[in-house]
Scaffold this active site. Structure first.
Site, PDB file in Angstrom:
ATOM      1  NE  ARG A  76     -10.676   0.528 -10.456  1.00 42.46           N
ATOM      2  CZ  ARG A  76      -9.929   1.075 -10.623  1.00 42.46           C
ATOM      3  NH1 ARG A  76      -9.136   2.298 -10.361  1.00 42.46           N
ATOM      4  NH2 ARG A  76      -8.768   0.624 -10.615  1.00 42.46           N
TER       5      ARG A  76
ATOM      6  N   GLY B 283      -8.651  -7.631  -5.748  1.00 44.08           N
ATOM      7  CA  GLY B 283      -7.451  -7.841  -6.090  1.00 44.08           C
ATOM      8  C   GLY B 283      -6.580  -9.134  -5.314  1.00 44.08           C
TER       9      GLY B 283
ATOM     10  CG  ASP C  86      -3.642  -7.249  10.257  1.00 43.89           C
ATOM     11  OD1 ASP C  86      -3.796  -7.388  11.807  1.00 43.89           O
ATOM     12  OD2 ASP C  86      -3.203  -6.382   9.656  1.00 43.89           O
TER      13      ASP C  86
ATOM     14  CG  HIS D 206      -0.641  -2.884  10.136  1.00 41.75           C
ATOM     15  ND1 HIS D 206      -1.101  -2.263   9.060  1.00 41.75           N
ATOM     16  CD2 HIS D 206      -0.391  -3.750   8.330  1.00 41.75           C
ATOM     17  CE1 HIS D 206      -1.468  -2.114   8.203  1.00 41.75           C
ATOM     18  NE2 HIS D 206      -0.780  -3.103   7.446  1.00 41.75           N
ATOM     19  CB  ILE D 207      -0.249  -9.538  12.321  1.00 43.54           C
ATOM     20  CG1 ILE D 207      -0.742  -9.604  12.391  1.00 43.54           C
ATOM     21  CG2 ILE D 207       0.526  -8.472  13.357  1.00 43.54           C
ATOM     22  CD1 ILE D 207      -1.294 -11.407  14.237  1.00 43.54           C
ATOM     23  N   GLY D 208      -0.564  -8.450   8.966  1.00 40.44           N
ATOM     24  CA  GLY D 208      -0.823  -9.506   7.329  1.00 40.44           C
ATOM     25  C   GLY D 208       0.107  -9.807   7.208  1.00 40.44           C
ATOM     26  CB  SER D 209       2.744  -8.709   4.805  1.00 42.47           C
ATOM     27  OG  SER D 209       3.000  -7.077   6.255  1.00 42.47           O
TER      28      SER D 209
ATOM     29  N   GLY E  93       1.117  -1.271   0.212  1.00 45.00           N
ATOM     30  CA  GLY E  93      -0.236  -0.026   0.330  1.00 45.00           C
ATOM     31  C   GLY E  93       1.333   1.763  -0.305  1.00 45.00           C
TER      32      GLY E  93
HETATM   33  C1  DGY Z   1       1.036  -3.223   2.914  1.00 41.08           C
HETATM   34  O1  DGY Z   1       1.999  -3.715   3.092  1.00 41.08           O
HETATM   35  O2  DGY Z   1       0.378  -2.300   2.309  1.00 41.08           O
HETATM   36  C2  DGY Z   1       0.785  -4.181   4.583  1.00 41.08           C
HETATM   37  O3  DGY Z   1      -0.606  -3.631   4.793  1.00 41.08           O
HETATM   38  C3  DGY Z   1       1.636  -4.453   5.943  1.00 41.08           C
HETATM   39  O4  DGY Z   1       2.328  -5.068   5.189  1.00 41.08           O
END
Ligand code: DGY
Length: 324
Positions: free
Chosen positions: A182, A159, A266, A290-293, A81
């Site tokens: 979209r 996505g 998250d 914020h641990i998604g990755s 992001g």
């Molecule tokens: C990103 O990369 O945008 C995630 O939110 C963090 O890994």
């Protein structure tokens, strides 16, 4: 001599790649080698005179920082992001912006699904009740949750991560997939029998909703009261994208009034949430930091890509992973 600013500690594997680059001895490197973010004032000061910046998602690379650096020739974000960067201004100034797509897709979809199961089955709250002495007997009506198999999942933003979430739901749990995007996503439709629907249909018909939109001017506050009011009372909302996409005070109200079953987030606005924040007081709102990755594999890959993009930019090549 070119000046390079790196605003966050990198894994050794990624930093060593930079050390091996042919120009390493010729650059002046300013390395904020800490796990905590560089303070804004420090960032503004150190960015002056930089040719290249490798930054993290907490660093606001705004117009002022870019204007103060006429020689800035590349920005490499240690994230996919790029909402922390004024990308419109970068386009105007022809400054390439790199990011880290692809490598975090599976990790983030895993977490999205884990949040869904956790919220549906009260995993965290039931576990936390044990040290409080609340596990006294097998309670036929204790911690009742919601089953996943055969339900419907609404994906907002189809996505890479949205698609990976849909695959897990459809192939693992036989869920019906609807998505809001979209444009039509033929691959998603073919592989999961997904149907593209408008936002209101998605809100009304989904048992679970998972947000996977990028944050930009069009998506700030995109999911709010109107959407929540259409959701089922048993619905669960998952957000692993960006906190600002959801209107948080409206979400708080809907959760407090038990108009939906639960939310699992998250990402929040702000990050971190201050102690005592209203969302932290709700038993039906699960929040992770914020641990998604955050897997060993993914974070190392993200750092390595961020370094590659930086090197590409410094060597005057097209960035391998260019956002704009
Ligand atoms: C990103 O990369 O945008 C995630 O939110 C963090 O890994």
């Amino acid at each position: 001599m070119k000046k390079v600013l790196i605003t966050r500690k990198l894994f050794d594997g990624a930093f060593n790649r930079l050390k091996r680059s042919k120009f390493f001895g010729e650059i002046e490197l300013d390395y904020w080698d800490q796990l905590s973010p560089i303070p804004k004032k420090e960032l503004e000061k150190r960015a002056v005179g930089c040719n290249a910046i490798l930054c993290s998602l907490e660093d606001q690379i705004d117009k002022k920082i870019i204007q103060n650096n006429p020689q800035l020739s590349v920005i490499s974000n240690y994230a996919v992001g790029v909402n922390n960067i004024d990308t419109n201004y970068c386009r105007e100034k022809s400054i390439p912006v790199g990011h880290t797509p692809g490598v975090l897709t599976e990790a983030t979809a895993d977490l999205s699904f884990a949040l869904l199961i956790s919220a549906a089955r009260n995993i965290v709250s039931s576990s936390q009740s044990i040290p409080k002495g609340d596990w006294k007997y097998w309670d036929p009506e204790g911690h009742l949750g919601i089953e996943l198999a055969g339900k419907s999942l609404g994906i907002v933003g189809a996505g890479r991560i949205g698609k990976a979430m849909a695959y897990r739901a459809h192939h693992g749990f036989n869920m019906k997939i609807q998505y809001f995007n979209r444009s039509k996503n033929s691959e998603l439709e073919k592989n999961t029998k997904a149907q593209r629907v408008d936002l209101s249909t998605l809100a009304r018909e989904s048992d679970f909703v998972s947000i996977h939109l990028p944050l930009n001017d069009q998506t700030v506050g995109f999911i709010g009261r109107d959407f929540f009011n259409e959701m089922k009372e048993t619905a669960i909302l998952i957000n692993t994208a960006r906190g600002k996409i959801i209107n948080q005070s409206e979400l708080y109200q809907i959760l407090k009034d038990r108009k939906i079953f639960a939310a699992a987030l998250d990402v929040t606005d702000p990050e971190p949430l201050p102690p005592g924040h209203q969302l932290l007081t709700l038993s039906n709102c699960l929040i992770t930091p914020h641990i998604g990755s955050s897997t060993f594999q993914t974070r190392l890959s993200m750092a390595s890509i961020a370094v590659e993009n930086l090197i590409d930019g410094l060597e005057g090549r097209e960035l391998t992973h260019r956002f704009c």
